[in-house]
Design an enzyme around this catalytic site. Structure first.
Site, PDB file in Angstrom:
ATOM      1  N   TYR A 154       0.836  -1.200   0.000  1.00  0.00           N
ATOM      2  CA  TYR A 154       0.000   0.000   0.000  1.00  0.00           C
ATOM      3  C   TYR A 154       0.874   1.255   0.000  1.00  0.00           C
ATOM      4  O   TYR A 154       0.646   2.181  -0.794  1.00  0.00           O
ATOM      5  CB  TYR A 154      -0.913  -0.011   1.229  1.00  0.00           C
ATOM      6  CG  TYR A 154      -1.803   1.204   1.354  1.00  0.00           C
ATOM      7  CD1 TYR A 154      -2.927   1.352   0.557  1.00  0.00           C
ATOM      8  CD2 TYR A 154      -1.519   2.201   2.282  1.00  0.00           C
ATOM      9  CE1 TYR A 154      -3.750   2.474   0.669  1.00  0.00           C
ATOM     10  CE2 TYR A 154      -2.326   3.320   2.406  1.00  0.00           C
ATOM     11  CZ  TYR A 154      -3.443   3.447   1.598  1.00  0.00           C
ATOM     12  OH  TYR A 154      -4.244   4.564   1.714  1.00  0.00           O
ATOM     13  N   LYS A 158       1.132   4.101  -3.029  1.00  0.00           N
ATOM     14  CA  LYS A 158       0.827   5.510  -2.799  1.00  0.00           C
ATOM     15  C   LYS A 158       2.046   6.396  -3.046  1.00  0.00           C
ATOM     16  O   LYS A 158       1.907   7.566  -3.439  1.00  0.00           O
ATOM     17  CB  LYS A 158       0.293   5.711  -1.384  1.00  0.00           C
ATOM     18  CG  LYS A 158      -1.095   5.110  -1.170  1.00  0.00           C
ATOM     19  CD  LYS A 158      -2.129   5.708  -2.111  1.00  0.00           C
ATOM     20  CE  LYS A 158      -3.538   5.260  -1.800  1.00  0.00           C
ATOM     21  NZ  LYS A 158      -4.546   5.901  -2.671  1.00  0.00           N
TER      22      LYS A 158
END
Length: 257
Positions: A154, A158
């Site tokens: 994650y 990002k």
């Protein structure tokens, strides 16, 4: 900060931060397209946002990782609204676990939604904005700025969103298109799922860390109270000279030190 007639697409618009923003934009007078893969929740959110008015909201089922699905949804909204002024790309998924246990399949799944989805939705928005300008607001995360334990894929996805956003801000500025990254620190269903994954001891440590590192309130924010006002402003023409920035709204957790 009113948005009467402003045409806005919000991905991930069925629930969480995206759903909150669909309502906030409709309340400010915008015409909103709520895009999400979850049809039942998305239809309900759009209906409730329209009732909140004075703007209106429409739901379009969309898989942001699929180019045909993205193009179809953007075209459908543009036909109804008469164009596009703002894209808020909030759709994302999250997986939790040690970095050494990440599988190729899980890595690819997160990157397909979070990173490829950013590219595809931004390209679709560019096609509609290039002649008249507008704004793109990509949701990144503090995880992409400073890293979060147990969030390897994650955080990496990002981080890619941050780099992409800065790049297209340079490339598309000549068309009058601003592109910025938003790093929120809000209580959402995704955050609650992360909490549910933690054991009692880990959850206590997590809450203590949040309290110690968040100067405002000592906890994550409320999306409607703490984030929506910023996002409404960024969707107005008054934000036309802000681009290529990482805009953090998390009570001070990701401050420059």
């Amino acid at each position: 900060m009113e948005l009467t007639g402003r045409r806005i697409i919000v991905t991930g618009g069925a629930q969480g931060i995206g759903g909150t923003l669909v309502t906030a934009y409709a309340r400010a007078g915008a015409i909103v397209g709520a895009l999400d893969i979850k049809a039942d929740e998305g239809c309900k959110t759009a209906e409730q946002a329209s009732e909140a008015g004075p703007g209106s909201a429409y739901f379009y089922q969309c898989n942001v990782a699929d180019s045909d699905s993205v193009r179809s949804a953007f075209d459908a909204f543009s036909e109804v609204a008469g164009g596009l002024d703002v894209l808020v790309h909030a759709a994302a998924i999250e997986m939790v676990g040690p970095a050494e246990d990440i599988t190729v399949e899980d890595w690819d799944r997160v990157f397909a939604v979070n990173t490829r989805g950013t590219m595809l939705t931004n390209q679709a928005a560019f096609r509609l904005l290039r002649d008249g300008g507008g704004a793109i607001l990509n949701f990144a995360s503090g995880a992409g700025v400073r890293g979060y334990a147990q969030h390897g894929q994650y955080a990496a996805s990002k981080g890619a969103v941050l780099s992409w956003t800065r790049t297209v801000a340079y490339e598309w500025g000549r068309y009058g298109i601003t592109v910025n990254s938003i790093c929120p620190g809000m209580r959402t269903p995704m955050y609650q799922a992360t909490r549910d994954h933690l054991s009692g001891e880990d959850l206590a440590r997590h809450d203590a860390r949040i309290a110690a590192t968040t100067p405002i309130d000592g906890r994550l924010g409320d999306p409607m109270r703490d984030l929506a006002p910023l996002m409404v402003f960024l969707a107005t023409p008054g934000a036309r000279y802000i681009t290529g920035q990482v805009l953090v709204c998390d009570g001070g957790r990701t401050m420059v030190r």
